[in-house]
Design a protein around this motif. Sequence first.
Motif, short mmCIF file in Angstrom:
data_model
loop_
_atom_site.label_atom_id
_atom_site.label_comp_id
_atom_site.label_asym_id
_atom_site.label_seq_id
_atom_site.Cartn_x
_atom_site.Cartn_y
_atom_site.Cartn_z
N THR A 137 0.70 -1.26 0.15
CA THR A 137 -0.05 0.11 0.06
C THR A 137 0.78 1.19 0.01
N MET A 180 0.03 5.12 -1.44
CA MET A 180 -1.57 5.10 -1.62
C MET A 180 -2.10 5.96 -0.44
N GLN A 181 -3.14 6.40 -0.54
CA GLN A 181 -3.82 7.12 0.34
C GLN A 181 -4.87 6.37 1.27
N THR A 190 -6.87 -1.25 -2.50
CA THR A 190 -6.10 -2.39 -1.90
C THR A 190 -6.16 -2.38 -0.49
N ASN A 233 -6.99 1.26 0.88
CA ASN A 233 -5.89 2.10 0.38
C ASN A 233 -6.12 2.46 -1.22
N GLY A 234 -5.91 3.54 -1.41
CA GLY A 234 -5.98 3.81 -3.08
C GLY A 234 -5.47 5.15 -3.35
N LYS A 235 -5.81 5.40 -4.57
CA LYS A 235 -5.13 6.67 -5.45
C LYS A 235 -6.30 7.47 -5.91
#
Length: 322
Positions: free
Chosen positions: A105, A108-109, A221, A236-238
């Motif tokens: 992760t 990622m945010q 994720t 988590n993601g972008k």
Amino acid sequence: MRQRRKSFIVQPIKWALLIGVVGAGTVYGLSAAGIIEWNASTNLNTIMFWKSNDKLAVAVASNATIASKPTAASKQGEAPSAAPTAAATPAPSAAPAASPTPAQTAGMQVLSQAQSKVAANANEKVWLEQVGLIKLEPGKLFSFQAWLEEAVKGKAPEPKSDELSHVAGLLYEAAVRAGMHVGERYPHQDNPSYASSGFDVDFQKDSRDLTFYNSLGFPVTVGIVYNGDSPIVTMNGKPKAEWKAPKITVSSEIFAPETIVLTDFSLVGQGDVKRSEGLQGLLVKVFADKNDGKNELLYKDFYAPHPVMMAKAPSAEELKAP
């Protein structure tokens, strides 16, 4: 006549000497140019054709050879090629200790998170390790049942409903807090001690599934970190710069249990006995503010109270009754 004979004898000798001189000069020139290399250890036996073919073949192999390498002139005009080097192989990095930013992760945010109220046991940690490999593609439905069928193909503990429900509840809470749409989900009859109010999941293999839909528009994720022995599931993601997670609030209303008193004739001459402590009821409401100022009710969970059961000895009138 004598002069003609002398000329007849001398003339071939001159031609032979001339050929020899020219031949020697040619060999010397080719040798100097590096085109022909001469093996100094070779003797005349190598050119005696009457020797055996096997010996001749060996001799020819060790005799003069035509060099395949470039001449000195070509070496000056071309840059020498670099010697081949082995491809650089990065050294494996040491496995990080419990970190708030796992490798899968990184960059990622953190969209949402759900922390367990209790410590995870050894089996739950194995399941959570598998959960930390989940990637939710946009527009796809996630099924806990389908995930479990794949997870048990590797080294996994025996599936137990309470352990899997604990893991599923954390995953479910993180999905709701990230703003994903929930499909199938079943709460327990009584809220378990490990479950946070509003995020209880009763997962039963092959009968009660948990499903939710990644409606966020980008891959997500799942990450797992620990606060001591208490696991935290993260999404988590972008996302795009303007993306915001919904504001999730939970309200709880408690219902006190009633007391039910039953007459037990086996208690003659004895006092009252409490047969059951009872359990308070709970009404849980989960709301979402999707950044539009509206606090929308998503769903409600109701856990009915269990009454306090009391047994008392029969009274004198009850004993006289037929």
